[in-house]
Design a protein around this motif. Structure first.
Motif, short mmCIF file in Angstrom:
data_model
loop_
_atom_site.label_atom_id
_atom_site.label_comp_id
_atom_site.label_asym_id
_atom_site.label_seq_id
_atom_site.Cartn_x
_atom_site.Cartn_y
_atom_site.Cartn_z
N UNK A 38 0.39 -1.01 -0.42
CA UNK A 38 -0.42 -0.05 -0.23
C UNK A 38 1.05 0.81 -0.03
N UNK A 39 0.77 2.39 -0.78
CA UNK A 39 0.97 3.68 -1.10
C UNK A 39 0.44 4.80 -1.31
N UNK A 40 1.35 5.63 -0.43
CA UNK A 40 0.56 6.75 -0.85
C UNK A 40 0.73 7.89 -1.95
N UNK A 41 -0.22 8.05 -2.52
CA UNK A 41 -0.27 9.29 -3.74
C UNK A 41 0.04 10.79 -3.51
N UNK A 42 0.57 10.93 -4.15
CA UNK A 42 0.92 12.61 -4.33
C UNK A 42 1.85 12.50 -2.38
N UNK A 43 1.72 14.30 -2.39
CA UNK A 43 1.52 14.84 -0.44
C UNK A 43 0.35 15.40 -0.15
N UNK A 44 -0.62 15.19 -0.66
CA UNK A 44 -2.05 16.38 -0.48
C UNK A 44 -2.98 15.46 0.70
N UNK A 45 -2.89 16.25 2.13
CA UNK A 45 -3.98 15.19 2.77
C UNK A 45 -4.93 15.87 2.89
N UNK A 46 -5.86 15.31 2.92
CA UNK A 46 -7.50 15.99 2.89
C UNK A 46 -7.97 15.87 4.09
N UNK A 47 -9.25 16.46 4.78
CA UNK A 47 -9.57 16.00 6.00
C UNK A 47 -10.64 15.70 5.70
N UNK A 48 -10.99 15.52 4.84
CA UNK A 48 -12.68 14.61 4.52
C UNK A 48 -12.35 14.32 3.00
N UNK A 49 -11.86 13.50 2.52
CA UNK A 49 -11.65 13.14 0.88
C UNK A 49 -12.87 11.75 0.60
N UNK A 50 -12.81 12.72 -1.05
CA UNK A 50 -14.15 11.05 -1.28
C UNK A 50 -14.42 11.26 -2.91
N UNK A 51 -14.76 10.72 -4.03
CA UNK A 51 -15.39 10.73 -5.07
C UNK A 51 -14.18 10.90 -6.29
N UNK A 52 -12.96 10.02 -6.19
CA UNK A 52 -12.37 9.32 -6.82
C UNK A 52 -12.66 9.17 -8.05
N UNK A 53 -12.13 8.85 -9.13
CA UNK A 53 -12.58 8.68 -10.33
C UNK A 53 -11.14 8.48 -10.86
N UNK A 54 -10.84 7.33 -12.13
CA UNK A 54 -10.09 7.07 -13.30
C UNK A 54 -10.14 8.66 -14.73
N UNK A 55 -9.13 9.07 -15.00
CA UNK A 55 -9.21 10.10 -15.95
C UNK A 55 -8.10 9.95 -16.41
N UNK A 56 -7.95 9.40 -18.14
CA UNK A 56 -6.68 9.66 -19.23
C UNK A 56 -6.38 10.77 -19.05
N UNK A 57 -6.67 11.30 -19.19
CA UNK A 57 -5.61 12.58 -19.14
C UNK A 57 -5.12 13.10 -17.40
N UNK A 58 -5.92 13.20 -17.10
CA UNK A 58 -5.58 13.25 -16.01
C UNK A 58 -4.56 12.53 -14.29
N UNK A 59 -5.46 11.32 -14.61
CA UNK A 59 -5.04 9.96 -13.73
C UNK A 59 -5.67 10.04 -12.45
N UNK A 60 -5.37 10.68 -11.95
CA UNK A 60 -6.98 9.94 -10.43
C UNK A 60 -7.07 11.87 -10.36
N UNK A 61 -8.41 12.42 -10.55
CA UNK A 61 -8.69 13.00 -9.90
C UNK A 61 -10.20 13.05 -8.90
N UNK A 62 -9.80 13.51 -7.26
CA UNK A 62 -10.79 13.09 -5.69
C UNK A 62 -11.01 15.01 -5.40
N UNK A 63 -11.80 14.00 -4.62
CA UNK A 63 -12.04 16.04 -3.57
C UNK A 63 -11.52 15.27 -1.70
N UNK A 64 -11.43 16.55 -1.94
CA UNK A 64 -11.02 16.61 -0.62
C UNK A 64 -12.67 17.50 -0.20
N UNK A 65 -13.78 16.96 -0.09
CA UNK A 65 -14.98 17.84 0.58
C UNK A 65 -14.99 19.02 1.73
N UNK A 66 -14.11 18.91 2.42
CA UNK A 66 -14.48 19.60 3.54
C UNK A 66 -14.07 20.78 3.62
N UNK A 67 -12.50 20.76 2.60
CA UNK A 67 -11.84 21.32 2.26
C UNK A 67 -12.13 22.86 0.97
#
Length: 317
Positions: free
Chosen positions: A1-30
């Motif tokens: 198991x690995x951490x992706x990137x450096x951003x730490x979300x307060x409440x992450x959610x809603x990840x999708x896979x996208x050909x151009x961007x890779x993973x698009x995900x959300x920090x709903x709280x922030x």
């Protein structure tokens, strides 16, 4: 198991896979949108321009943001946001939640009952069955027309379709269950069936993804109160809905895991979003992975998400 990137979300959610961007995900709280490309390790963070709950790609390269108060056409790189559909019955006690585009080309959008969280975070009622069903599951077509499909729902989550059979899977987190329906050619949902029910102390079934073999990957989320009291390990489970059994489970050392998507160059990596919003300070220190996007390999291959086609009259800012 690995951490992706450096951003730490307060409440992450809603990840999708996208050909151009890779993973698009959300920090709903922030109120942030984060992109992470696992090939280049490039990570970018954007202002979500409001209380975003999920994000859907369109076939012309744009995105629909599902916010608590409605659906908007957005360009997060440029900071642009334009109303697409604003359902009339939303409020602080009934707001939009999870969403995906379906094989019928429509946006399927679930909503949440805003009283549910208070009910489940109150010790006197936390382990009681939630008595209300004030949320919905709707579908929105290219012109922005709304059709209600399910009306007796409390927390609509984890929408997915089997690419071979067109079976539709839907989670009502308040019932701890995954429901299966037949999606007809006319866009109706028929033959409701529960394919799996979780025990209350396992956590709420939350976000969900599907692989090319029709297996469901489901995250089990523990609320703040449940995180303190449950002795069950926090997991992502792989369920065969036809056999109605768990094929595999992945233990995640974080109390709050929210959603998942399958992606990567070969569509064989599971990306999992996590949170720490409802945890006490001492518990956050004990869970150093909480809030990060996590990744680990799986044995099967995923499928690309369906993309929404906007009507020409709605397709530009």
């Amino acid at each position: 198991m690995e951490i992706c990137g450096e951003y730490r979300a307060k409440f992450a959610d809603g990840p999708i896979w996208h050909q151009a961007y890779g993973v698009i995900w959300l920090d709903i709280a922030n109120k942030k949108i984060i992109t992470f490309n696992p090939e280049t390790q490039n990570e970018d963070v954007y202002d979500a321009m409001g209380w975003i709950k999920s994000i859907i790609p369109t076939k012309d390269g744009q995105f629909i943001g599902i916010y608590k108060d409605g659906l908007y056409l957005i360009n997060f790189k440029l900071g642009l946001k334009k109303p697409f559909v604003l359902p009339p019955d939303l409020s602080e006690l009934h707001f939009l939640n999870d969403s995906k585009c379906g094989p019928d080309g429509r946006l399927w959008v679930g909503s949440s009952d805003g009283f549910f969280k208070k009910f489940k975070e109150t010790p006197q009622t936390a382990y009681s069955n939630y008595p209300f069903e004030n949320a919905k599951l709707i579908a929105v077509n290219a012109e922005g027309e709304i059709q209600t499909h399910l009306s007796k729902v409390a927390i609509s989550n984890g929408l997915e379709w089997d690419r071979e059979t067109n079976k539709f899977y839907h989670i009502d987190s308040s019932k701890y269950a995954i429901f299966q329906y037949e999606l007809t050619d006319s866009g109706e949902l028929l033959f409701e069936k529960i394919v799996y029910t979780f025990k209350m102390d396992e956590g709420y079934p939350d976000g969900m993804s599907i692989d090319s073999e029709g297996n469901l990957y489901v995250t089990l989320f523990k609320s703040g109160l449940m995180a303190k009291t449950s002795k069950e390990q926090t997991r992502v489970v792989c369920i065969n809905p036809q056999q109605q059994e768990i094929k595999e489970e992945f233990i995640i050392p974080v109390s709050q895991i929210t959603s998942c998507t399958i992606g990567g160059k070969n569509l064989d990596i599971l990306f999992v979003t996590t949170a720490y919003e409802a945890l006490p300070e001492a518990r956050i220190k004990e869970e150093p992975l909480a809030g990060y996007l996590l990744q680990f390999p799986i044995k099967t291959k995923g499928v690309m998400p369906f993309e929404f086609t906007l009507a020409n009259s709605k397709s530009s800012f």
